[in-house]
Design a protein around this motif. Structure first.
Motif, short mmCIF file in Angstrom:
data_model
loop_
_atom_site.label_atom_id
_atom_site.label_comp_id
_atom_site.label_asym_id
_atom_site.label_seq_id
_atom_site.Cartn_x
_atom_site.Cartn_y
_atom_site.Cartn_z
N THR A 1 0.85 -1.20 0.00
CA THR A 1 0.00 0.00 0.00
C THR A 1 0.89 1.24 0.00
N PHE A 2 0.27 2.36 -0.30
CA PHE A 2 1.02 3.60 -0.39
C PHE A 2 0.34 4.69 0.42
N ALA A 3 1.15 5.55 1.00
CA ALA A 3 0.66 6.74 1.71
C ALA A 3 1.05 7.96 0.89
N ASP A 4 0.40 9.07 1.17
CA ASP A 4 0.80 10.33 0.56
C ASP A 4 2.09 10.81 1.22
N LYS A 5 2.85 11.61 0.49
CA LYS A 5 4.10 12.18 1.00
C LYS A 5 3.98 13.70 0.91
N VAL A 6 4.40 14.39 1.97
CA VAL A 6 4.30 15.84 2.04
C VAL A 6 5.70 16.43 2.13
N GLY A 7 5.94 17.46 1.32
CA GLY A 7 7.23 18.14 1.32
C GLY A 7 7.14 19.47 2.03
N TYR A 8 8.09 19.72 2.92
CA TYR A 8 8.19 20.99 3.65
C TYR A 8 9.52 21.63 3.31
N GLY A 9 9.55 22.95 3.18
CA GLY A 9 10.79 23.64 2.88
C GLY A 9 10.88 24.95 3.63
N ILE A 10 12.11 25.42 3.78
CA ILE A 10 12.36 26.73 4.38
C ILE A 10 13.42 27.42 3.53
N LEU A 11 13.18 28.67 3.24
CA LEU A 11 14.13 29.49 2.49
C LEU A 11 15.01 30.26 3.46
N ARG A 12 16.22 30.54 3.03
CA ARG A 12 17.15 31.30 3.88
C ARG A 12 16.50 32.60 4.37
N GLU A 13 15.82 33.32 3.48
CA GLU A 13 15.22 34.60 3.88
C GLU A 13 14.15 34.40 4.95
N GLU A 14 13.44 33.28 4.91
CA GLU A 14 12.44 33.01 5.95
C GLU A 14 13.13 32.77 7.29
N TRP A 15 14.21 32.00 7.26
CA TRP A 15 14.96 31.71 8.48
C TRP A 15 15.56 32.99 9.05
N GLU A 16 16.14 33.82 8.19
CA GLU A 16 16.79 35.04 8.65
C GLU A 16 15.80 36.05 9.25
N HIS A 17 14.62 36.15 8.65
CA HIS A 17 13.67 37.19 9.05
C HIS A 17 12.49 36.67 9.87
N GLY A 18 12.39 35.36 10.05
CA GLY A 18 11.26 34.80 10.80
C GLY A 18 9.93 35.00 10.10
N THR A 19 9.96 35.04 8.79
CA THR A 19 8.74 35.23 8.00
C THR A 19 8.51 34.01 7.11
N ARG A 20 7.40 34.02 6.44
CA ARG A 20 7.12 32.96 5.46
C ARG A 20 6.81 33.58 4.11
N VAL A 21 7.34 32.96 3.06
CA VAL A 21 7.04 33.36 1.69
C VAL A 21 5.87 32.48 1.23
N ALA A 22 4.84 33.10 0.73
CA ALA A 22 3.65 32.35 0.32
C ALA A 22 3.97 31.39 -0.84
N VAL A 23 3.34 30.23 -0.79
CA VAL A 23 3.41 29.28 -1.90
C VAL A 23 2.26 29.63 -2.83
N HIS A 24 2.55 29.78 -4.08
CA HIS A 24 1.51 30.13 -5.06
C HIS A 24 1.03 28.85 -5.74
N TRP A 25 -0.10 28.36 -5.29
CA TRP A 25 -0.68 27.13 -5.83
C TRP A 25 -1.54 27.51 -7.04
N ASP A 26 -1.37 26.79 -8.10
CA ASP A 26 -2.21 27.00 -9.29
C ASP A 26 -3.38 26.03 -9.22
N ASP A 27 -4.57 26.55 -9.21
CA ASP A 27 -5.76 25.69 -9.23
C ASP A 27 -6.18 25.52 -10.68
N GLU A 28 -6.15 24.29 -11.14
CA GLU A 28 -6.56 24.02 -12.53
C GLU A 28 -7.83 23.22 -12.55
#
Length: 185
Positions: free
Chosen positions: A158-185
């Motif tokens: 059987t298979f499970a879903d896999k989720v990817g998490y990331g952090i950008l240097r600028e987010e780490w440096e400034h304690g902010t988050r850059v929005a992910v732009h999801w395309d809804d098709e």
């Protein structure tokens, strides 16, 4: 109550030490001494761990050491490119659920960004039903960037879903988050 369950201490004394070449056998014994139900290889054999080490799968491995307990887990990372690394953690069962994972990922994130100024992003992959590690990822400033449906083999056909998490240097440096732009098709 099981040892360590239900008690969280975000300021517990942890240290992180680089695993040296002379500790190869100790690392193999440590990793194979427990099971990791949400990892791609939940019960790695000594031969599998030796192959990971010998083929250089992980760029560096660090012991997670808790005061008065010794090794409780390992942190590893792979250099995917000069500017990008993938992080991994394995904690032994008695030490899960105590905040160690959060402290460890925060430490590794800081260590990588401070040690490698050219790195601009880090990422980690989590099985979708591993709620604890998903919470750790978010607490550490990582943002959900991917959701791969039925991409993670459970080993039983059987298979499970896999989720990817990331952090950008600028987010780490400034304690902010850059929005992910999801395309809804």
């Amino acid at each position: 109550m099981q040892p360590g369950r239900g008690r969280k201490n975000p300021k517990m004394a942890l240290t992180f030490t680089l695993v040296g070449p002379s500790e190869r056998d100790d690392l193999i014994r440590f990793i194979t001494a427990d099971t990791y139900p949400y990892n791609a290889t939940p019960e790695p054999s000594p031969e599998q761990v030796a192959e990971w080490i010998d083929t250089g799968l992980f760029t560096k491995t660090f012991w997670i050491v808790r005061a008065c307990v010794a090794h409780v887990g390992v942190l590893q990372y792979q250099d995917s490119s000069p500017v990008h690394a993938e992080i991994h953690i394995r904690l032994h069962a008695p030490y899960r659920g105590q905040g160690i994972g959060t402290q460890a990922i925060l430490w590794l994130t800081e260590n990588l960004f401070r040690s490698y100024p050219q790195k601009h992003r880090l990422e980690g992959w989590v099985r979708s039903d591993n709620d604890a590690m998903r919470r750790v990822s978010r607490k550490c400033g990582y943002t959900k960037e991917a959701h791969l449906r039925r991409d993670f083999s459970r080993g039983d056909g059987t298979f499970a879903d896999k989720v990817g998490y990331g952090i950008l240097r600028e987010e780490w440096e400034h304690g902010t988050r850059v929005a992910v732009h999801w395309d809804d098709e």
